[in-house]
Design a protein around this motif. Structure first.
Motif, PDB file in Angstrom:
ATOM      1  N   THR A  13      44.785  36.053  40.150  1.00  0.00           N
ATOM      2  CA  THR A  13      44.519  35.947  41.586  1.00  0.00           C
ATOM      3  C   THR A  13      44.352  37.318  42.209  1.00  0.00           C
ATOM      4  O   THR A  13      43.496  37.516  43.093  1.00  0.00           O
ATOM      5  N   SER A  14      45.132  38.304  41.778  1.00  0.00           N
ATOM      6  CA  SER A  14      44.994  39.660  42.310  1.00  0.00           C
ATOM      7  C   SER A  14      43.643  40.262  41.954  1.00  0.00           C
ATOM      8  O   SER A  14      42.988  40.914  42.787  1.00  0.00           O
ATOM      9  N   ARG A  15      43.190  40.037  40.728  1.00  0.00           N
ATOM     10  CA  ARG A  15      41.869  40.547  40.343  1.00  0.00           C
ATOM     11  C   ARG A  15      40.759  39.871  41.141  1.00  0.00           C
ATOM     12  O   ARG A  15      39.796  40.529  41.567  1.00  0.00           O
ATOM     13  N   ALA A  16      40.885  38.559  41.326  1.00  0.00           N
ATOM     14  CA  ALA A  16      39.876  37.862  42.128  1.00  0.00           C
ATOM     15  C   ALA A  16      39.867  38.366  43.568  1.00  0.00           C
ATOM     16  O   ALA A  16      38.801  38.552  44.169  1.00  0.00           O
ATOM     17  N   LEU A  17      41.039  38.625  44.141  1.00  0.00           N
ATOM     18  CA  LEU A  17      41.122  39.154  45.502  1.00  0.00           C
ATOM     19  C   LEU A  17      40.450  40.518  45.595  1.00  0.00           C
ATOM     20  O   LEU A  17      39.706  40.800  46.559  1.00  0.00           O
ATOM     21  N   THR A  18      40.676  41.380  44.602  1.00  0.00           N
ATOM     22  CA  THR A  18      40.031  42.700  44.606  1.00  0.00           C
ATOM     23  C   THR A  18      38.513  42.571  44.537  1.00  0.00           C
ATOM     24  O   THR A  18      37.775  43.281  45.250  1.00  0.00           O
ATOM     25  N   LEU A  19      38.027  41.658  43.701  1.00  0.00           N
ATOM     26  CA  LEU A  19      36.574  41.466  43.583  1.00  0.00           C
ATOM     27  C   LEU A  19      35.969  40.976  44.894  1.00  0.00           C
ATOM     28  O   LEU A  19      34.941  41.500  45.365  1.00  0.00           O
ATOM     29  N   TRP A  20      36.602  39.990  45.542  1.00  0.00           N
ATOM     30  CA  TRP A  20      36.051  39.463  46.795  1.00  0.00           C
ATOM     31  C   TRP A  20      36.077  40.520  47.907  1.00  0.00           C
ATOM     32  O   TRP A  20      35.145  40.592  48.719  1.00  0.00           O
ATOM     33  N   ILE A  21      37.114  41.342  47.923  1.00  0.00           N
ATOM     34  CA  ILE A  21      37.187  42.393  48.958  1.00  0.00           C
ATOM     35  C   ILE A  21      36.070  43.417  48.757  1.00  0.00           C
ATOM     36  O   ILE A  21      35.414  43.846  49.724  1.00  0.00           O
ATOM     37  N   ILE A  22      35.827  43.800  47.497  1.00  0.00           N
ATOM     38  CA  ILE A  22      34.748  44.776  47.235  1.00  0.00           C
ATOM     39  C   ILE A  22      33.394  44.214  47.620  1.00  0.00           C
ATOM     40  O   ILE A  22      32.566  44.900  48.267  1.00  0.00           O
TER      41      ILE A  22
END
Length: 326
Positions: free
Chosen positions: A106-115
């Protein structure tokens, strides 16, 4: 003429049937004589003397197939590579490890969506101000498309952030209580530990039945007695497993010790095995007392209920002695 032929045929058929019916007793006698002749070669079991029947030579003896599952489990317990692989598999399937993996994903997905949201926002501003146009004119279609990407990826970012927050608040689940691993097949503690596992399952079911209210509306035994028996059984099982662990440690030391020291270590293993058998016998006494109490629950006998209390007290003292030994 045809009708007379049919009547004649039926008359002959009925006459033949009457002859065969008359000979039925003879047929029965002949069949009984043949059966007696066959029984001389294949006599039945002698019920009075208890002698086994003679095996039928025409019948193929059953082929006993080895238990593949048991053999594989024993091999897995003896080979260190299998034990290490099983330990890694258990650590991978631990609930805490699963929760940690979900947090990382979930943290990796959050980082991707923010970028992606930031990139779409930069493109939107650049297209609206004409920074990416050769003529420095506003590119409204590209700006609108990029703004739609900002909305979409921003929504995904918010959802991933909320999911990550929920996962961080989730308490770490405890691992399911599975049966403890058995000693290796060549260990002297393997057989007692197998019997202990069977006794634990039987005692758990018996104590569960003692906790269920009877037809009168009250349980056969007080909840305090059942709780004491359950706690005492748990402590005794832990003490027995501690003693089994001592046996395994001595066995490992014996395998690495010089030949002149192995006899003394074997004697120590035999002594601990005797103590382990005595402790297991006390545990089985508690199981037997619980079984008698369940059997006498409908009769309301006080003797069996007192036997359960006495067996609990004896096992408690035995568990204390085993803890001192281990």
């Amino acid at each position: 003429m045809a009708q007379q032929g049919r009547r004649r045929d039926f008359g002959e058929l009925s006459a033949k049937l009457e002859k065969h019916i008359e000979k039925l007793p003879d047929y029965a006698v002949r069949a009984q004589e043949k059966l007696q002749k066959v029984q001389k070669y294949f006599p039945p079991a002698d019920q009075a003397g208890g002698k086994p029947a003679r095996p039928n030579p025409l019948q193929r003896p059953p082929v006993r197939r080895p238990d593949v599952t048991a053999s594989l489990s024993s091999v897995a317990n003896q080979v260190p590579a299998f034990a290490e692989a099983r330990a890694k598999w258990d650590r991978w399937n631990h609930p805490a490890a699963k929760l940690e993996r979900r947090k990382r994903r979930t943290s990796r997905a959050l980082t991707l969506w923010i970028i992606l949201t930031i990139l779409c926002g930069v493109v939107t501003v650049a297209a609206a101000l004409g920074w990416i146009s050769p003529t420095h004119a506003a590119m409204m279609p590209q700006a609108i498309t990029s703004f739609a990407g900002v909305v979409i990826f921003g929504t995904f970012s918010v959802r991933s952030g909320m999911k990550l927050r929920e996962l961080k608040r989730t308490p770490i689940p405890a691992a399911p209580a599975g049966p403890p691993p058995l000693p290796p097949a060549r260990s002297a503690a393997r057989e007692p530990m197998e019997r202990l596992a069977e006794c634990e399952a039987s005692l758990s079911e018996l104590l569960r039945q003692l906790s269920v209210p009877s037809s009168v509306g009250t349980p056969p035994v007080s909840e305090v007695s059942v709780a004491d028996a359950r706690q005492t059984a748990t402590e005794a099982a832990a003490a027995l497993r501690g003693l089994a662990a001592r046996i395994q440690a001595i066995e490992r030391g014996r395998d690495s010790a010089p030949a002149r020291e192995q006899a003394a270590l074997d004697a120590a293993v035999r002594k601990l095995r005797e103590q382990l058998d005595d402790g297991l016998e006390g545990y089985r006494g508690l199981v037997a007392a619980a079984g008698h109490t369940v059997a006498a629950a409908d009769d309301g006998l006080v003797t069996s209920k007192q036997a359960l209390t006495d067996a609990t007290d004896r096992l408690a003292g035995l568990a204390m002695a085993l803890r001192e030994l281990s």
